[in-house]
Motif scaffolding. Structure first.
Motif, PDB file in Angstrom:
ATOM      1  N   PRO A 162      48.524  30.569  29.179  1.00 32.60           N
ATOM      2  CA  PRO A 162      48.796  30.132  30.412  1.00 32.60           C
ATOM      3  C   PRO A 162      47.798  30.713  31.439  1.00 32.60           C
ATOM      4  CG  PRO A 162      50.776  31.149  29.557  1.00 32.60           C
ATOM      5  CD  PRO A 162      49.889  31.159  28.662  1.00 32.60           C
ATOM      6  N   VAL A 163      46.894  31.715  30.957  1.00 31.43           N
ATOM      7  CA  VAL A 163      45.715  32.242  31.750  1.00 31.43           C
ATOM      8  C   VAL A 163      44.604  32.586  30.574  1.00 31.43           C
ATOM      9  CG1 VAL A 163      44.934  34.155  33.093  1.00 31.43           C
ATOM     10  CG2 VAL A 163      47.287  33.814  33.240  1.00 31.43           C
ATOM     11  N   PRO A 164      44.072  31.352  30.387  1.00 29.25           N
ATOM     12  CA  PRO A 164      43.012  31.476  29.339  1.00 29.25           C
ATOM     13  C   PRO A 164      41.790  32.365  29.528  1.00 29.25           C
ATOM     14  CG  PRO A 164      42.751  29.421  30.574  1.00 29.25           C
ATOM     15  CD  PRO A 164      44.081  30.109  31.050  1.00 29.25           C
ATOM     16  N   VAL A 165      41.403  32.662  30.633  1.00 30.76           N
ATOM     17  CA  VAL A 165      40.169  33.276  30.941  1.00 30.76           C
ATOM     18  C   VAL A 165      40.525  34.436  31.939  1.00 30.76           C
ATOM     19  CG1 VAL A 165      37.935  33.150  31.952  1.00 30.76           C
ATOM     20  CG2 VAL A 165      39.111  31.185  30.853  1.00 30.76           C
ATOM     21  N   ASP A 166      39.979  35.533  31.669  1.00 29.93           N
ATOM     22  CA  ASP A 166      39.844  37.054  32.395  1.00 29.93           C
ATOM     23  C   ASP A 166      38.415  37.271  32.914  1.00 29.93           C
ATOM     24  OD1 ASP A 166      40.809  38.918  33.947  1.00 29.93           O
ATOM     25  OD2 ASP A 166      41.246  40.524  32.129  1.00 29.93           O
ATOM     26  N   THR A 167      38.070  37.602  34.172  1.00 25.32           N
ATOM     27  CA  THR A 167      36.872  37.762  34.366  1.00 25.32           C
ATOM     28  C   THR A 167      36.650  39.429  34.765  1.00 25.32           C
ATOM     29  OG1 THR A 167      36.752  35.621  35.149  1.00 25.32           O
ATOM     30  CG2 THR A 167      34.860  36.902  35.894  1.00 25.32           C
ATOM     31  N   LYS A 168      35.508  40.068  34.361  1.00 22.26           N
ATOM     32  CA  LYS A 168      35.271  41.322  34.915  1.00 22.26           C
ATOM     33  C   LYS A 168      33.830  41.469  35.289  1.00 22.26           C
ATOM     34  CE  LYS A 168      39.409  43.105  33.948  1.00 22.26           C
ATOM     35  NZ  LYS A 168      40.297  43.493  35.083  1.00 22.26           N
ATOM     36  N   THR A 169      33.449  42.404  36.155  1.00 22.09           N
ATOM     37  CA  THR A 169      32.022  42.745  36.355  1.00 22.09           C
ATOM     38  C   THR A 169      31.743  44.086  36.002  1.00 22.09           C
ATOM     39  OG1 THR A 169      32.070  41.004  38.174  1.00 22.09           O
ATOM     40  CG2 THR A 169      30.315  42.783  38.250  1.00 22.09           C
ATOM     41  N   ALA A 170      30.629  44.117  35.278  1.00 18.94           N
ATOM     42  CA  ALA A 170      30.273  45.488  34.797  1.00 18.94           C
ATOM     43  C   ALA A 170      29.546  46.326  36.128  1.00 18.94           C
ATOM     44  CB  ALA A 170      29.286  45.228  33.744  1.00 18.94           C
TER      45      ALA A 170
END
Length: 375
Positions: free
Chosen positions: A349-357
């Motif tokens: 249902p949530v194929p992508v998770d995004t983070k910033t270093a």
């Protein structure tokens, strides 16, 4: 004239090469490849991950923007657990701030810890049992099943995804607000709040797919196009949430009323009177509980339709466990649980998770990450 024709043919051949391969060029980066796959970005991303020896690859967006994309379990654990504090919301927060504000999915550090701690009460065994036996059971037996039964008897075609979204929406509003929007009723009402919520989520999500983010920021500044609609939709969503918040506060101060125990009541009772803060939190939970649940169930039933042998096993398991209490029987349905997990593995249902270093780092697979990089 001939020289111009040769030059045009040369440019066209370069464009063809750009589209067929995965080049990285100054200024435009992987823009042409991304654009060619804009209708299948999840599939394209997955293909690139699978063909990478480390299950990690780099995408260069226009003007030197670089993003690391990974499906490597060791890297995912590194980002989401081992170095959790190093990888924060970053541009994810920027893209979703208009809708989610400072809700749990859009904050880091102490704010995130506080909201997580308070929210965790809703997912204790006791709270889940109450939720399943009272809220979900009522929604199932008094709304969902009658609608499906009537449709089957009359040979009526239903949009299953819409039905399941309404089902999830009613449930999450009850657990979040203690409020029943009655969105899943025989008339299938066109609720203004639900439509506004749909539009706000869709337009906010589209921001992630724009290769040059400055474009949506210009549209927002000029208040035109999709960004104008987003502003209107978010206003509608927040007005609805504020109305519910006001009613809930009145309920909690009225000693004679029967007070519900829901997420909104917990946050108000914890001493947080900032209306924007509380509404940010509740909107985040509606987003989490509605779209993920309905998407997971839609794919699940589609896969059952495609695999009748699995469907038969699930029906058999349900019949075998039907003498148990509803909450206990679910825990004992091993085959059904495994089928649902496999469905979400194939169609998350949530194929992508995004983070910033927020600092330089080296991932477990050896990938160098610079401060400010998007993962």
């Amino acid at each position: 004239m001939l020289e111009a024709l040769i030059f045009i043919c040369f440019l066209l051949s370069l464009v063809f090469i750009f589209f067929k391969s995965k080049p990285q060029y100054p200024f435009i980066g992987d823009y042409l490849t991304i654009h060619a796959n804009r209708h299948r970005l999840t599939e394209w991303t997955s293909e690139n991950i699978r063909t990478s020896p480390t299950l990690t690859f780099l995408v260069r967006r226009p003007f030197g923007q670089a993003r690391v994309i990974t499906g490597n379990p060791d890297v995912v654990q590194h980002i989401l657990k081992t170095k959790f504090s190093t990888y924060q919301k970053g541009f994810f927060r920027t893209n979703l701030f208009d809708l989610l504000g400072d809700g749990i999915f859009n904050v880091d550090g102490d704010e995130w810890k506080f909201q997580r701690q308070l929210s965790s009460h809703e997912f204790s065994t006791h709270s889940l049992r109450h939720f399943v036996e009272h809220v979900v059971d009522t929604e199932l037996n008094e709304r969902l099943l009658p609608i499906l039964t009537t449709a089957a008897a009359n040979d009526t075609v239903l949009d299953l995804q819409d039905i399941l979204q309404r089902f999830a929406f009613d449930n999450i509003c009850k657990i979040a607000f203690g409020y029943d929007p009655a969105y899943l009723t025989p008339s299938l009402p066109h609720a203004k709040f639900a439509v506004a919520f749909d539009d706000a989520v869709r337009i906010s999500s589209e921001r992630f797919r724009i290769n040059t983010p400055v474009l949506w920021k210009i549209k927002r500044f000029l208040n035109i196009g999709s960004e104008k609609r987003l502003k209107e939709a978010v206003t509608e969503v927040r007005q609805f949430a504020m109305k519910i918040l006001s009613e809930k506060k009145q309920e909690l101060t009225d000693k004679s009323s029967i007070q519900s125990v829901d997420l909104l009541s917990r946050f108000i009772s914890s001493g947080h009177s900032d209306e924007k803060f509380v509404t940010d939190i509740v909107i985040s939970f509606i987003l989490a509980g509605r779209d993920t649940t309905s998407t997971a169930l839609t794919w699940f039933f589609w896969l059952l339709f495609k695999n009748p042998a699995v469907e038969s096993e699930i029906v058999k398991e349900i019949k075998d466990k039907s003498d148990s209490l509803i909450f206990d029987e679910v825990k004992e349905m091993v085959y059904t649980h495994a089928s649902l997990c496999e469905s979400m593995r194939l169609y998350p249902p949530v194929p992508v998770d995004t983070k910033t270093a927020i600092a330089d780092d080296v991932l477990p697979d050896g990938t160098l990450v610079k401060k400010g990089s998007v993962i």
